[in-house]
Design a protein around this motif. Structure first.
Motif, short mmCIF file in Angstrom:
data_model
loop_
_atom_site.label_atom_id
_atom_site.label_comp_id
_atom_site.label_asym_id
_atom_site.label_seq_id
_atom_site.Cartn_x
_atom_site.Cartn_y
_atom_site.Cartn_z
N VAL A 199 -47.62 11.85 -2.66
CA VAL A 199 -48.73 12.73 -3.04
C VAL A 199 -49.63 11.99 -4.04
N MET B 13 -40.60 18.80 -4.53
CA MET B 13 -41.57 17.96 -5.23
C MET B 13 -40.79 17.12 -6.26
N THR B 14 -41.49 16.45 -7.15
CA THR B 14 -40.80 15.53 -8.06
C THR B 14 -39.57 16.15 -8.75
N ARG C 42 -42.62 16.25 -0.75
CA ARG C 42 -43.94 15.87 -1.25
C ARG C 42 -43.81 15.43 -2.71
N VAL C 43 -43.79 14.13 -2.93
CA VAL C 43 -43.52 13.62 -4.28
C VAL C 43 -44.75 12.88 -4.82
N GLY C 44 -45.25 13.36 -5.96
CA GLY C 44 -46.41 12.76 -6.60
C GLY C 44 -46.03 11.97 -7.84
N THR C 45 -45.84 12.69 -8.95
CA THR C 45 -45.59 12.01 -10.23
C THR C 45 -44.32 11.15 -10.19
N ILE D 222 -52.09 19.04 1.90
CA ILE D 222 -51.02 19.88 1.36
C ILE D 222 -51.53 21.00 0.45
N ARG E 72 -50.73 12.21 -13.38
CA ARG E 72 -51.98 12.27 -12.62
C ARG E 72 -53.19 11.99 -13.51
N LYS F 13 -52.89 12.60 -4.96
CA LYS F 13 -54.05 13.29 -5.56
C LYS F 13 -54.31 12.79 -6.98
N ILE G 102 -43.98 25.95 -1.83
CA ILE G 102 -44.06 25.33 -3.15
C ILE G 102 -43.17 26.17 -4.06
C1 PLP Z 1 -49.27 17.99 -6.43
C2 PLP Z 1 -48.43 18.53 -5.35
C3 PLP Z 1 -47.16 18.00 -5.07
C4 PLP Z 1 -46.53 16.88 -5.86
O1 PLP Z 1 -46.16 17.31 -7.13
P1 PLP Z 1 -45.27 16.38 -8.10
O2 PLP Z 1 -44.60 17.34 -8.99
O3 PLP Z 1 -46.20 15.47 -8.80
O4 PLP Z 1 -44.32 15.63 -7.24
C5 PLP Z 1 -46.45 18.52 -4.00
N1 PLP Z 1 -46.94 19.54 -3.25
C6 PLP Z 1 -48.14 20.07 -3.49
C7 PLP Z 1 -48.63 21.18 -2.61
C8 PLP Z 1 -48.93 19.60 -4.54
O5 PLP Z 1 -50.13 20.15 -4.76
#
Ligand code: PLP
Length: 230
Positions: free
Chosen positions: A32, A201-202, A217-220, A76, A226, A34, A160
């Motif tokens: 992820v 997620m993270t 879905r892994v971002g941080t 997403i 971010r 963004k 989520i």
């Molecule tokens: C930002 C986001 C994520 C990732 O979140 P992290 O906690 O940074 O891993 C996953 N899913 C959705 C829908 C998001 O908006």
């Protein structure tokens, strides 16, 4: 840095699969990206990442235009109907369909282009009022209604989970949506599959994998904090 965090996340997914007796090949890691600048995505690409998730249409389309064409992009985030036209045909999957009106608009844009757009139904399992997503008890009806649109193809469910300090708190939520997907699968609805479960997620992707996630879905956890000022 990026390489290390990527390896850690992948290893954690593998370990979670092992604990659950699952094949790691069943789980797709969505990076992820963004708010992350183009260079960072390019760096991840150079490390082998081919699946990225974004939550804003404008950011998504500009990244699609600037980065290599073999990337698989996932939408997403919450999607407004008037913006569907900008991403139709450009994304591999829309994770966030929670109303029939949105599904209808995706159907219109798909038909214009002669394509079928794969989607997930976003379920608000935790019933947090601040979140998008349809309630568990209304999901089957939305799936049935949407299955009649031949320009979209339902591939599964997405949720989520709430932000929690202890990821174990989200286990019942992941378990509940997995059960819901099994229930819907059993209905054998034409044009509907429940192959994909997008959750985790993270903070909680390992628990999500243990409970049956096929996309996390892994971002941080991959990119670090971010950059909201970009
Ligand atoms: C930002 C986001 C994520 C990732 O979140 P992290 O906690 O940074 O891993 C996953 N899913 C959705 C829908 C998001 O908006």
């Amino acid at each position: 840095m990026l390489q290390e965090s990527l390896e850690t996340v992948r290893k954690n997914i593998d370990n979670a699969c092992q604990r659950a007796g699952r094949d790691p090949k069943e789980v797709t890691l969505i990076a992820v990206s963004k708010t992350q600048p183009m260079e960072v995505l390019q760096e991840a690409y150079d490390l082998g990442v081919r699946v990225f998730g974004e939550n804003k249409v404008q950011e998504l389309t500009s990244k699609i235009e600037s980065l290599p064409s073999d990337i698989e992009w996932h939408m997403i985030g919450h999607l407004q109907r008037n913006k569907v036209k900008y991403i139709a045909g450009k994304v591999a999957l829309i994770h966030s369909v929670d109303t029939f009106r949105l599904a209808e608009e995706i159907n219109i844009q798909a038909k214009k282009r002669g394509i079928i757009i794969p989607i997930l139904i976003e379920v608000n399992v935790a019933e947090e009022s601040s979140k998008f997503g349809i309630h568990v008890e209304d999901t089957l009806e939305l799936v049935r209604q949407t299955s009649g649109l031949d320009g979209v193809s339902i591939k599964g469910l997405m949720t989520i989970a709430p932000y929690v300090v202890d990821s174990e708190e989200n286990r019942p939520i992941f378990h509940k949506i997995k059960e819901l997907s099994i229930d819907i699968q059993r209905q054998n609805i034409h044009n509907v599959s429940m192959d994909i479960l997008s959750m985790g997620m993270t903070g909680d992707y390992e628990v999500a994998v243990e409970e049956g996630a096929t996309m996390v879905r892994v971002g941080t956890g991959i990119f670090g904090e971010r950059h909201y000022n970009n």
